[in-house]
Design a protein around this motif. Structure first.
Motif, PDB file in Angstrom:
ATOM      1  N   TRP A 237       8.255   1.782 -15.289  1.00 45.26           N
ATOM      2  CA  TRP A 237       6.771   2.632 -15.506  1.00 45.26           C
ATOM      3  C   TRP A 237       6.395   1.942 -16.848  1.00 45.26           C
ATOM      4  O   TRP A 237       5.081   1.702 -17.021  1.00 45.26           O
ATOM      5  CB  TRP A 237       7.056   4.095 -15.839  1.00 45.26           C
TER       6      TRP A 237
ATOM      7  N   THR B  43       5.164  -1.687 -16.074  1.00 42.72           N
ATOM      8  CA  THR B  43       3.743  -1.531 -15.448  1.00 42.72           C
ATOM      9  C   THR B  43       2.694  -1.296 -16.366  1.00 42.72           C
ATOM     10  O   THR B  43       1.641  -2.014 -16.206  1.00 42.72           O
ATOM     11  CB  THR B  43       4.310  -0.916 -14.250  1.00 42.72           C
ATOM     12  N   TRP B  44       3.118  -0.349 -17.087  1.00 46.57           N
ATOM     13  CA  TRP B  44       1.894   0.130 -18.184  1.00 46.57           C
ATOM     14  C   TRP B  44       1.519  -0.885 -19.007  1.00 46.57           C
ATOM     15  O   TRP B  44       0.390  -1.183 -19.274  1.00 46.57           O
ATOM     16  CB  TRP B  44       2.276   1.430 -18.952  1.00 46.57           C
TER      17      TRP B  44
ATOM     18  N   LEU C 179      -0.496  -2.641 -14.748  1.00 47.88           N
ATOM     19  CA  LEU C 179      -0.289  -2.523 -13.505  1.00 47.88           C
ATOM     20  C   LEU C 179      -0.286  -1.249 -13.060  1.00 47.88           C
ATOM     21  O   LEU C 179       0.358  -0.224 -13.814  1.00 47.88           O
ATOM     22  CB  LEU C 179       1.063  -3.249 -13.011  1.00 47.88           C
ATOM     23  N   LYS C 180      -0.874  -0.830 -12.036  1.00 46.77           N
ATOM     24  CA  LYS C 180      -0.989   0.662 -11.673  1.00 46.77           C
ATOM     25  C   LYS C 180       0.069   1.132 -10.327  1.00 46.77           C
ATOM     26  O   LYS C 180      -0.027   0.290  -9.340  1.00 46.77           O
ATOM     27  CB  LYS C 180      -2.306   1.202 -11.250  1.00 46.77           C
ATOM     28  N   ALA C 181       0.779   1.872 -10.707  1.00 45.34           N
ATOM     29  CA  ALA C 181       1.854   2.348  -9.577  1.00 45.34           C
ATOM     30  C   ALA C 181       2.405   3.930 -10.032  1.00 45.34           C
ATOM     31  O   ALA C 181       2.759   3.862 -11.074  1.00 45.34           O
ATOM     32  CB  ALA C 181       3.135   1.355  -9.579  1.00 45.34           C
TER      33      ALA C 181
ATOM     34  N   ARG D 278       6.770   5.918  -6.533  1.00 47.23           N
ATOM     35  CA  ARG D 278       7.065   4.766  -6.065  1.00 47.23           C
ATOM     36  C   ARG D 278       7.927   3.819  -6.767  1.00 47.23           C
ATOM     37  O   ARG D 278       8.977   3.142  -6.313  1.00 47.23           O
ATOM     38  CB  ARG D 278       5.879   3.891  -5.870  1.00 47.23           C
ATOM     39  N   LEU D 279       7.941   3.941  -8.061  1.00 49.36           N
ATOM     40  CA  LEU D 279       8.776   3.230  -8.933  1.00 49.36           C
ATOM     41  C   LEU D 279      10.252   3.687  -8.918  1.00 49.36           C
ATOM     42  O   LEU D 279      11.147   2.964  -8.860  1.00 49.36           O
ATOM     43  CB  LEU D 279       8.290   3.178 -10.371  1.00 49.36           C
TER      44      LEU D 279
ATOM     45  N   LEU E  75       8.618  -3.957  -6.711  1.00 52.90           N
ATOM     46  CA  LEU E  75       7.633  -4.128  -7.873  1.00 52.90           C
ATOM     47  C   LEU E  75       6.359  -4.664  -6.999  1.00 52.90           C
ATOM     48  O   LEU E  75       5.324  -4.172  -7.205  1.00 52.90           O
ATOM     49  CB  LEU E  75       8.086  -5.043  -8.854  1.00 52.90           C
ATOM     50  N   SER E  76       6.664  -5.544  -6.027  1.00 54.63           N
ATOM     51  CA  SER E  76       5.467  -6.056  -5.314  1.00 54.63           C
ATOM     52  C   SER E  76       4.794  -5.040  -4.528  1.00 54.63           C
ATOM     53  O   SER E  76       3.430  -4.869  -4.407  1.00 54.63           O
ATOM     54  CB  SER E  76       5.944  -7.430  -4.692  1.00 54.63           C
TER      55      SER E  76
ATOM     56  N   THR F 280       3.137  -1.926  -6.843  1.00 56.14           N
ATOM     57  CA  THR F 280       2.043  -2.515  -7.857  1.00 56.14           C
ATOM     58  C   THR F 280       0.956  -2.969  -7.077  1.00 56.14           C
ATOM     59  O   THR F 280      -0.156  -3.295  -7.547  1.00 56.14           O
ATOM     60  CB  THR F 280       2.486  -3.303  -8.825  1.00 56.14           C
TER      61      THR F 280
ATOM     62  N   GLY G 111       6.366 -10.691  -8.574  1.00 57.02           N
ATOM     63  CA  GLY G 111       7.256  -9.445  -8.631  1.00 57.02           C
ATOM     64  C   GLY G 111       8.611  -9.829  -8.861  1.00 57.02           C
ATOM     65  O   GLY G 111       9.405  -9.429  -9.564  1.00 57.02           O
TER      66      GLY G 111
END
Length: 238
Positions: free
Chosen positions: A108, A111-112, A116-118, A122-123, A197-198, A201, A208
């Motif tokens: 998290w 991605t932040w 990248l938004k997820a 999901r993570l 990750l792919s 995000t 990824g």
């Protein structure tokens, strides 16, 4: 049943299986599978482990071997064996789920930082699925350990030679730690992490996989090479 089949599909079809499981936010069953496999492995290994050589070596290094009685030595060996059994079960039930949560939190943050938004769920699925090869390793390790009449720590370290360090000889301590980072199951987990990750995000799979590879290099450099080397240097200094 679908919730259980989707994580298992990751082993058969990692690309589509990982994407489907992440999009469906399947993380409960992967964590349960991981916890069971690690707990069973810890239990079987502790039942086969001969604690006497390790306890005697520890007592000799501390200078207590010359003063301890035979009864106290026997009690210490039995206590060490019981601690190994409890620790093996606790590793599966508590430690591995916590590591999965920690990995999801680290993803998290990454991605932040990369904008990248997820969703965190999901993570969490990515983290749990990426640890499934580690669960498989513990299954293989448990089977190999149970096939032994008895097991020492030195023998356990060579029981499943899945990393490069087990295949190469004559390496310096530093290079041996580097070679141990090139581990089949760890690299498999890294690949699943990249695919996850792919899927989580929406980035390309190649990106990824590259991001997961960089994260593993950083992790291995710190936890498997750097910190052990510092501990050995500190111990040698004393």
């Amino acid at each position: 049943m679908t919730s259980l089949v989707q994580p298992v599909r990751v082993f058969i079809d990692p690309v589509e299986g990982t994407q489907t499981a992440v999009e469906a936010r399947r993380w409960v069953w992967p964590l349960i599978i991981l916890a069971i496999c690690v707990s069973v492995s810890g239990t079987l290994v502790s039942l086969r482990w001969d604690a006497a050589p390790d306890v005697i070596r520890e007592l000799q290094s501390s200078g207590e071997m010359a003063t301890i009685s035979e009864a106290d030595l026997t009690d210490k060996i039995q206590t060490t064996s019981r601690k190994a059994l409890v620790g093996g079960i606790a590793k599966g039930v508590f430690v591995m789920p916590f590591l999965a949560l920690l990995l999801a939190a680290a993803l998290w943050v990454v991605t932040w930082l990369l904008d990248l938004k997820a969703p965190f769920e999901r993570l969490m699925s990515v983290a749990a699925l990426a640890l499934l090869p580690i669960a498989l390793y513990h299954v293989v390790f448990a089977v190999c350990a149970w096939a032994q009449f008895s097991l020492t720590s030195a023998r356990a370290a060579q029981l499943v030679p899945s990393h490069l360090g087990a295949l190469l000889t004559g390496l310096s301590p530093g290079m041996a730690r580097v070679a141990s980072a090139v581990d089949f199951f760890n690299l498999w987990s890294t690949a699943l992490l990249g695919l996850g990750l792919s899927a989580a995000t929406g980035i390309r799979r190649s990106r990824g996989l590259l991001l997961a590879g960089v994260l593993y290099v950083v992790f291995a450099g710190v936890m498997m090479v750097g910190l052990p080397g510092m501990q050995m240097a500190s111990g040698g200094g004393r």
